[in-house]
Design a protein around this motif. Structure first.
Motif, short mmCIF file in Angstrom:
data_model
loop_
_atom_site.label_atom_id
_atom_site.label_comp_id
_atom_site.label_asym_id
_atom_site.label_seq_id
_atom_site.Cartn_x
_atom_site.Cartn_y
_atom_site.Cartn_z
N GLY A 133 -32.31 -40.00 79.02
CA GLY A 133 -32.19 -38.84 78.13
C GLY A 133 -32.65 -39.15 76.72
O GLY A 133 -32.37 -38.39 75.79
N SER A 137 -31.95 -37.72 72.93
CA SER A 137 -31.05 -38.46 72.03
C SER A 137 -31.78 -39.42 71.10
O SER A 137 -31.24 -39.83 70.09
CB SER A 137 -30.04 -39.25 72.86
N ILE A 250 -22.24 -42.29 83.20
CA ILE A 250 -23.02 -41.55 82.20
C ILE A 250 -22.43 -40.16 81.99
O ILE A 250 -22.32 -39.67 80.86
CB ILE A 250 -24.52 -41.49 82.61
N LYS A 251 -21.98 -39.53 83.10
CA LYS A 251 -21.35 -38.21 82.99
C LYS A 251 -20.10 -38.29 82.12
O LYS A 251 -19.85 -37.44 81.26
CB LYS A 251 -20.99 -37.72 84.41
N GLU A 254 -21.07 -38.57 78.54
CA GLU A 254 -21.57 -37.30 77.98
C GLU A 254 -20.44 -36.31 77.69
O GLU A 254 -20.56 -35.48 76.80
CB GLU A 254 -22.59 -36.66 78.95
N SER A 255 -19.36 -36.42 78.45
CA SER A 255 -18.26 -35.47 78.25
C SER A 255 -17.40 -35.85 77.04
O SER A 255 -16.46 -35.15 76.69
CB SER A 255 -17.40 -35.37 79.52
N PRO A 257 -17.89 -36.03 73.26
CA PRO A 257 -18.88 -35.73 72.22
C PRO A 257 -18.86 -36.73 71.05
O PRO A 257 -19.84 -36.87 70.34
CB PRO A 257 -18.49 -34.32 71.74
N GLU A 260 -21.21 -42.12 70.51
CA GLU A 260 -22.64 -42.22 70.18
C GLU A 260 -22.96 -43.58 69.59
O GLU A 260 -22.06 -44.38 69.32
CB GLU A 260 -23.04 -41.10 69.20
N VAL A 264 -22.03 -46.62 72.78
CA VAL A 264 -22.41 -46.11 74.10
C VAL A 264 -22.44 -47.23 75.14
O VAL A 264 -21.82 -47.13 76.20
CB VAL A 264 -23.79 -45.39 74.03
#
Ligand code: PSU
Ligand code: MN
Length: 309
Positions: A133, A137, A250-251, A254-255, A257, A260, A264
């Motif tokens: 992604g 990103s 990864i899901k 992503e959930s 927010p 970052e 990560v």
């Protein structure tokens, strides 16, 4: 004006007597593995380098001093989950030194400090790369650019499979980084021996790798080498087992927010550890030890080549 630098006496002695030295990173200790296996592994990696005939130099920033080769007490402190240890890359290395703070070095920061100390070979687990992604990103690890500008040979087990491996290889090619897989034509995927990609190059001996490093220096090329060393077969987790686990991790990332930047990779590694019920850690330890062994051999071959002029 010089950098506040402490080189362990054993490493100084190794330089003076032309013994091979292998740099080791500390982010894997502070942010890459759960306690207490992180500390146990760090010790084992150092032992493995020694058993292969080289001197280990684990690198970190301690109270604002670039430290090359750690005491056991400092190694344990870096692995203490309650200690405040920053994750250092090129971007925040100078500030950590200036603030007299403590930091664990990623691949990028370890390369910078290894080069400063005169160490040419460095063993880690997996490098950072292009995140999946990344077209949204823009999350591309600073490790890749570092490989293109700092002359250190980094031995890893490929890019972590949480990344976009084809894009990681594309960026490495764009940056002109020699990428060489040891002993097979497929590029490895950290926990698995193979990814879906072919390696840009293959070497079957460590002498071949050492000669390529020497030739880069003779050409005056900046930048390092990336050596991809496949995980030992008995400890690999096959790609088809990892694929759904990585997707889930990864899901989960992503959930959240708020997750970052530098947080990560540690989050994903921890989540995969939980989802594999610890199996990913067993693999991770095995591949790091395997890389330490290969790095020590490359470091020895480099010293032999120095002798041949
Ligand atoms: N290899 C491991 N575990 C790790 C890392 C490498 O087996 O935790 C670390 C390295 O320090 C690498 C970093 O530089 O992960 C990449 O972080 P990022 O994706 O935020 O650049
Ligand atoms: Mn990143």
């Amino acid at each position: 004006m010089t950098v506040p630098l402490d080189i362990h006496p054993e490493v100084v002695e190794a330089f003076a007597t032309a013994k091979p030295v292998v740099a080791l990173e500390s982010t894997i200790i502070s942010h890459g593995m759960p306690h207490p296996m992180n500390i146990e592994t760090a010790r084992k990696v150092e032992d493995t380098v020694r058993e292969t005939g080289a001197i280990p130099a684990t690198i970190a920033v301690l109270k604002g001093r670039a430290t090359i080769g750690l005491s056991d007490a400092n190694l344990a402190r870096l692995g203490d989950p309650d200690a405040q240890i920053q994750k250092l890359s090129r971007t925040n290395l100078a500030a950590c030194l200036a603030d007299q703070a403590d930091g664990a070095t990623t691949v990028a920061a370890t390369m910078i400090l290894a080069h400063l100390a005169g160490i040419r070979v460095f063993a880690t687990g997996g490098i950072g790369g292009v995140h999946r992604g990344a077209e949204q990103s823009f999350d591309i690890s600073a490790d890749l650019r570092e490989l293109s500008q700092t002359p250190v040979c980094v031995v890893c087990a490929g890019a972590k499979a949480i990344l976009d491996i084809p894009k990681t290889l594309e960026v490495l090619e764009t940056l002109g980084v020699p990428v060489v897989t040891f002993g097979q034509t497929d590029f490895p995927a950290f926990w698995s021996q193979k990814s879906t990609e072919r390696s840009p190059a293959t070497a079957n001996t460590t002498q071949q790798i050492a000669q390529s490093i020497h030739m880069c220096a003779r050409l005056g090329l900046t930048g390092g080498h990336l050596i991809a060393n496949p995980i030992p077969p008995e400890d690999e987790i096959p790609g088809h087992v990892m694929t759904p686990i990585i997707a889930q991790a990864i899901k989960d990332a992503e959930s959240d927010p708020g997750l970052e930047g530098p947080a990560v990779t540690p989050f994903l590694l921890q989540r995969i550890f939980e989802l594999t019920e610890g199996r990913s850690l067993t693999s991770n330890i095995s591949l790091v030890l395997n890389n330490a062994r290969l790095a020590a051999k490359i470091a020895k071959d480099l010293i032999d080549l120095d002798g041949k002029g």
